[in-house]
Scaffold this motif. Structure first.
Motif, short mmCIF file in Angstrom:
data_model
loop_
_atom_site.label_atom_id
_atom_site.label_comp_id
_atom_site.label_asym_id
_atom_site.label_seq_id
_atom_site.Cartn_x
_atom_site.Cartn_y
_atom_site.Cartn_z
N LYS A 192 36.41 -10.60 -47.77
CA LYS A 192 37.29 -11.38 -48.12
C LYS A 192 38.75 -10.77 -47.13
CE LYS A 192 41.43 -11.94 -51.44
NZ LYS A 192 41.34 -12.53 -52.97
N THR A 193 38.96 -9.57 -46.97
CA THR A 193 39.74 -9.54 -46.30
C THR A 193 39.41 -10.05 -44.56
OG1 THR A 193 39.63 -6.82 -47.52
CG2 THR A 193 40.31 -7.03 -44.93
N LEU A 194 38.00 -9.69 -44.27
CA LEU A 194 37.21 -9.36 -43.30
C LEU A 194 37.97 -11.79 -42.90
CD1 LEU A 194 36.51 -9.33 -40.52
CD2 LEU A 194 34.21 -9.58 -40.98
N LEU A 195 37.85 -12.23 -43.67
CA LEU A 195 38.30 -14.03 -43.36
C LEU A 195 39.91 -13.88 -42.86
CD1 LEU A 195 35.35 -15.59 -45.86
CD2 LEU A 195 35.75 -15.80 -43.42
N HIS A 196 40.64 -13.44 -44.00
CA HIS A 196 41.70 -13.26 -44.16
C HIS A 196 42.36 -12.61 -43.35
CE1 HIS A 196 46.59 -13.20 -45.76
NE2 HIS A 196 45.40 -12.06 -45.71
N ALA A 197 41.33 -11.98 -42.56
CA ALA A 197 42.14 -11.34 -41.17
C ALA A 197 41.74 -11.60 -39.85
CB ALA A 197 41.67 -9.75 -41.15
N ALA A 198 40.87 -12.36 -39.93
CA ALA A 198 40.98 -13.76 -38.85
C ALA A 198 41.33 -15.12 -38.80
CB ALA A 198 39.30 -14.04 -38.75
N ASP A 199 41.91 -15.58 -40.24
CA ASP A 199 42.61 -17.31 -40.29
C ASP A 199 41.23 -18.36 -39.55
OD1 ASP A 199 43.70 -18.30 -41.49
OD2 ASP A 199 45.53 -18.28 -39.80
N THR A 200 40.38 -18.35 -40.07
CA THR A 200 39.12 -19.12 -39.58
C THR A 200 39.11 -20.79 -40.17
OG1 THR A 200 37.64 -18.69 -40.91
CG2 THR A 200 38.10 -17.17 -38.68
N GLY A 201 39.96 -20.27 -41.70
CA GLY A 201 39.31 -21.68 -41.55
C GLY A 201 38.65 -21.99 -42.67
N PHE A 202 37.33 -21.05 -42.36
CA PHE A 202 36.17 -21.18 -43.15
C PHE A 202 36.18 -20.30 -44.11
CE2 PHE A 202 35.16 -22.98 -38.79
CZ PHE A 202 33.60 -23.26 -38.67
N HIS A 203 35.55 -20.68 -45.23
CA HIS A 203 35.99 -20.16 -47.04
C HIS A 203 34.81 -19.07 -46.74
CE1 HIS A 203 32.04 -23.13 -47.24
NE2 HIS A 203 31.70 -23.04 -48.20
N SER A 204 33.15 -19.37 -45.65
CA SER A 204 32.72 -17.93 -45.89
C SER A 204 31.99 -17.88 -44.58
CB SER A 204 31.81 -18.02 -47.10
OG SER A 204 30.96 -18.91 -46.16
#
Length: 319
Positions: A192-204
């Protein structure tokens, strides 16, 4: 030139390389979802899109082999002799068009191709003696049809293109969760932290890996490549933030180094360079900080690295 670099960047850069083993994007993609069956449509596609190459599924009408002297040899009986050139006539039944193309030297892939076979090829159009021909011929496996195929480039740090392809296949076929866990372990964070920091638009992360190495379209592949780069950068920045938040150690403080350094500098039979003086100031500043110093001193041979760290080291016991 001699300079100091915070190990925060060095460590997280190394970490980024580890994470990139799975997030390393392919060099390019082959769109084989709907290969051309019409040479006329392929021509219009290349002209309209200004793309050089296309993928087509065509019939081999005729295949001629030549030796190094330009003499005709039989095919495939001459395969063991390694013909110097193959001239192949391709036929598109959709528009009743024949077009020739040549392969020089690398004929191994064509050893099982005979007249009448269907072939999936990547090619370009070129003009030779006023005649349009097929150039840059590459024979592709027939199982590529219906897929967007990633093409990997060898990387000295990550391995050969075959190794990268095998790594991606393994991650997608049997160990997706393990691949995600490896990325998170190397990034030392949660998904969750990595995806939020990257803001990729992918859910996982699993979705990113699937889109990166087995996309259903070129558009999805482009989104995944962008996401992979953002994730690698996010892992780098998160590592830097952790480094900056490392606990303080008051006992490690060595204050007032700089005023005493002038005494040592005056005893030197030469004058320090501006780079050396800058690096020494940065080292002294780190030593005076309540967080332990973790810094890399870099420079070419003969640029004065030894003297740069030796002067603060000599003065540290005194201070």
């Amino acid at each position: 030139m001699v300079k100091t670099v915070s190990i925060a960047a060095s460590q997280s850069g190394k970490q980024q390389g580890s994470v990139a083993n799975l997030l390393y994007p392919p060099a390019s993609y082959l769109d084989c979802v709907y290969p051309f069956t019409s040479l006329r449509r392929a021509w219009e596609y290349c002209r309209r899109s200004q793309r050089k190459h296309f993928v087509a599924h065509l019939q081999v009408r005729r295949l001629l082999a030549y030796d190094r002297n330009g003499s005709r040899v039989s095919w495939p009986n001459s395969y063991a002799m390694r013909p110097a050139r193959l001239s192949i006539c391709f036929y598109s039944e959709a528009d009743n068009v024949e077009m020739w193309g040549s392969v020089f030297g690398a004929v191994t892939a064509y050893k099982d191709i005979e007249d009448g076979h269907m072939a999936l090829v990547r090619a370009s159009f070129r003009e030779w003696n006023g005649v349009i021909q097929l150039g840059d011929l590459e024979l592709l496996p027939s199982h590529y049809i219906g897929r967007v195929v990633p093409r990997y480039r060898a990387n000295r740090r990550l391995g050969t293109k075959d190794k990268l392809e095998d790594l991606a296949k393994d991650a997608l076929s049997s160990s997706r969760q393990q691949a995600v866990a490896t990325i998170l372990q190397q990034a030392r964070t949660d998904e969750k932290t990595l995806l939020h920091a990257a803001d990729t638009g992918f859910h996982s992360l699993e979705a990113v890996l699937c889109a990166l190495h087995a996309p259903i379209s070129l558009e999805e592949a482009d989104l995944a490549k962008s996401a992979a780069k953002k994730l690698s950068v996010a892992a780098l920045l998160l590592s830097r933030d952790r480094f900056l938040r490392r606990p303080s150690e008051p006992r490690s403080v060595i204050p007032n180094l700089e005023p005493n350094l002038s005494i040592w500098e005056e005893r030197l039979p030469f004058e320090l360079t501006s780079d050396q003086k800058t690096a020494i100031r940065e080292i002294c500043s780190d030593l005076a900080h309540h967080q332990p110093m973790l810094r890399l001193l870099s420079g070419d041979v003969g640029t004065g690295k030894t003297m740069t760290y030796l002067l603060p080291a000599l003065d540290a016991p005194v201070s």
